[in-house]
Design a protein around this motif. Structure first.
Motif, PDB file in Angstrom:
ATOM      1  N   TYR A   1       0.835  -1.194   0.000  1.00 61.13           N
ATOM      2  CA  TYR A   1       0.000   0.000   0.000  1.00 61.13           C
ATOM      3  C   TYR A   1       0.875   1.252   0.000  1.00 61.13           C
ATOM      4  O   TYR A   1       0.605   2.217  -0.704  1.00 61.13           O
ATOM      5  N   PHE A   2       1.915   1.220   0.826  1.00 57.61           N
ATOM      6  CA  PHE A   2       2.786   2.391   0.927  1.00 57.61           C
ATOM      7  C   PHE A   2       3.493   2.649  -0.408  1.00 57.61           C
ATOM      8  O   PHE A   2       3.603   3.794  -0.844  1.00 57.61           O
ATOM      9  N   GLU A   3       3.957   1.576  -1.072  1.00 56.52           N
ATOM     10  CA  GLU A   3       4.608   1.731  -2.385  1.00 56.52           C
ATOM     11  C   GLU A   3       3.672   2.413  -3.369  1.00 56.52           C
ATOM     12  O   GLU A   3       4.062   3.331  -4.090  1.00 56.52           O
ATOM     13  N   ARG A   4       2.415   1.949  -3.401  1.00 60.39           N
ATOM     14  CA  ARG A   4       1.423   2.558  -4.306  1.00 60.39           C
ATOM     15  C   ARG A   4       1.184   4.010  -3.950  1.00 60.39           C
ATOM     16  O   ARG A   4       1.065   4.866  -4.836  1.00 60.39           O
ATOM     17  N   ALA A   5       1.122   4.299  -2.655  1.00 58.62           N
ATOM     18  CA  ALA A   5       0.872   5.671  -2.203  1.00 58.62           C
ATOM     19  C   ALA A   5       1.995   6.604  -2.662  1.00 58.62           C
ATOM     20  O   ALA A   5       1.736   7.697  -3.161  1.00 58.62           O
ATOM     21  N   VAL A   6       3.225   6.151  -2.512  1.00 50.10           N
ATOM     22  CA  VAL A   6       4.378   6.979  -2.920  1.00 50.10           C
ATOM     23  C   VAL A   6       4.320   7.244  -4.422  1.00 50.10           C
ATOM     24  O   VAL A   6       4.504   8.373  -4.880  1.00 50.10           O
ATOM     25  N   LYS A   7       4.026   6.194  -5.210  1.00 49.47           N
ATOM     26  CA  LYS A   7       3.943   6.356  -6.673  1.00 49.47           C
ATOM     27  C   LYS A   7       2.829   7.327  -7.057  1.00 49.47           C
ATOM     28  O   LYS A   7       2.911   8.010  -8.066  1.00 49.47           O
ATOM     29  N   ALA A   8       1.754   7.359  -6.244  1.00 50.62           N
ATOM     30  CA  ALA A   8       0.612   8.244  -6.540  1.00 50.62           C
ATOM     31  C   ALA A   8       0.838   9.666  -6.025  1.00 50.62           C
ATOM     32  O   ALA A   8      -0.038  10.513  -6.137  1.00 50.62           O
ATOM     33  N   GLY A   9       2.005   9.922  -5.444  1.00 51.40           N
ATOM     34  CA  GLY A   9       2.317  11.280  -4.991  1.00 51.40           C
ATOM     35  C   GLY A   9       1.723  11.644  -3.637  1.00 51.40           C
ATOM     36  O   GLY A   9       1.612  12.822  -3.301  1.00 51.40           O
ATOM     37  N   VAL A  10       1.322  10.633  -2.855  1.00 52.11           N
ATOM     38  CA  VAL A  10       0.771  10.885  -1.524  1.00 52.11           C
ATOM     39  C   VAL A  10       1.863  11.451  -0.615  1.00 52.11           C
ATOM     40  O   VAL A  10       2.971  10.921  -0.570  1.00 52.11           O
ATOM     41  N   LEU A  11       1.552  12.529   0.104  1.00 51.22           N
ATOM     42  CA  LEU A  11       2.551  13.158   0.984  1.00 51.22           C
ATOM     43  C   LEU A  11       2.425  12.712   2.442  1.00 51.22           C
ATOM     44  O   LEU A  11       3.393  12.719   3.180  1.00 51.22           O
ATOM     45  N   GLY A  12       1.203  12.364   2.864  1.00 48.23           N
ATOM     46  CA  GLY A  12       0.998  11.954   4.252  1.00 48.23           C
ATOM     47  C   GLY A  12       0.493  10.532   4.330  1.00 48.23           C
ATOM     48  O   GLY A  12      -0.379  10.132   3.545  1.00 48.23           O
ATOM     49  N   TYR A  13       1.036   9.750   5.267  1.00 48.18           N
ATOM     50  CA  TYR A  13       0.623   8.350   5.420  1.00 48.18           C
ATOM     51  C   TYR A  13       0.642   8.055   6.907  1.00 48.18           C
ATOM     52  O   TYR A  13       1.690   7.808   7.490  1.00 48.18           O
ATOM     53  N   LEU A  14      -0.542   8.143   7.541  1.00 47.29           N
ATOM     54  CA  LEU A  14      -0.613   8.072   9.000  1.00 47.29           C
ATOM     55  C   LEU A  14      -1.543   6.978   9.484  1.00 47.29           C
ATOM     56  O   LEU A  14      -2.513   6.631   8.814  1.00 47.29           O
ATOM     57  N   LEU A  15      -1.244   6.462  10.667  1.00 45.57           N
ATOM     58  CA  LEU A  15      -2.129   5.506  11.320  1.00 45.57           C
ATOM     59  C   LEU A  15      -3.320   6.240  11.931  1.00 45.57           C
ATOM     60  O   LEU A  15      -3.187   7.376  12.393  1.00 45.57           O
ATOM     61  N   LYS A  16      -4.472   5.558  11.963  1.00 46.04           N
ATOM     62  CA  LYS A  16      -5.691   6.202  12.470  1.00 46.04           C
ATOM     63  C   LYS A  16      -5.629   6.490  13.970  1.00 46.04           C
ATOM     64  O   LYS A  16      -6.375   7.321  14.458  1.00 46.04           O
TER      65      LYS A  16
END
Length: 200
Positions: free
Chosen positions: A89-104
């Motif tokens: 999921y994180f790999e996909r997020a980085v490729k999609a240009g996501v800047l924030g990735y946080l736990l709920k």
């Protein structure tokens, strides 16, 4: 004022997030979406500074929405909220240009600060997620992932070979290599493990 769209399919959590963020004098929640399709429509309509997306939602996941935002060049910075520590999921997020990735389960003041930093163009990742990702990187090549996805959809080795224009023997070799890398005994186990990790 930082304008935010929240997308979260659980109504109680969505409302709680909005209420917490509205307590901050410089944050404004302009729309709340229940699914990925609604999120995309709100993002196009309101053009928020930050889009706060749940990773698993009906119709479109947070990652699907992030990929659409990137493809369409929409002017919003994306943050993903997740309960899942899955490297794929994180790999996909980085490729999609996501800047924030946080736990709920981050504290609300940490979330507010992360939103401010993301709005300013900085990257924000929960430390627990970062460590989990470093410890658990995807060992499969792109071709191996493709073969495993096809196997997971129910295709036999011969059908995979036809689909990818490979020889039957080549596909068998790939599958053998996948089983060895994932340290499992069957294709079913391999698919299940790779899906759990978010690798396919």
């Amino acid at each position: 004022m930082i304008r935010i769209v929240i997308a979260e399919d659980q109504g109680m959590l969505r409302g709680a997030l909005a209420s917490l963020l509205e307590l901050e004098s410089d944050l404004e929640v302009v729309a709340q979406a229940r699914n990925g399709e609604e999120a995309l429509a709100f993002i196009e309509e309101y053009k928020p500074d930050v889009s706060l997306l749940d990773i698993e939602m009906p119709l479109k996941s947070g990652l699907d929405v992030a990929e659409h935002i990137r493809e369409r060049g929409l002017p919003t910075r994306v943050m993903i909220l997740t309960t899942f520590q899955r490297p794929g999921y994180f790999e996909r997020a980085v490729k999609a240009g996501v800047l924030g990735y946080l736990l709920k389960d981050e504290p609300s003041d940490r979330l507010a600060e992360a939103i401010r930093r993301v709005a300013a163009g900085y990257r924000e990742v929960s430390p627990e997620l970062a460590f989990g990702i470093m410890r658990d990187e995807n060992p499969l090549t792109e071709r191996e992932r493709e073969i495993l996805r096809l196997a997971g959809s129910g295709l036999a080795a011969g059908q995979i070979a036809e689909t990818l224009f490979l020889s039957h023997g080549t596909v068998r070799n790939y599958i053998s290599e996948i089983l060895s890398k994932l340290e499992v005994k069957s294709r079913i186990e391999a698919v299940r493990l790779a899906e759990e990790k978010g690798w396919i």
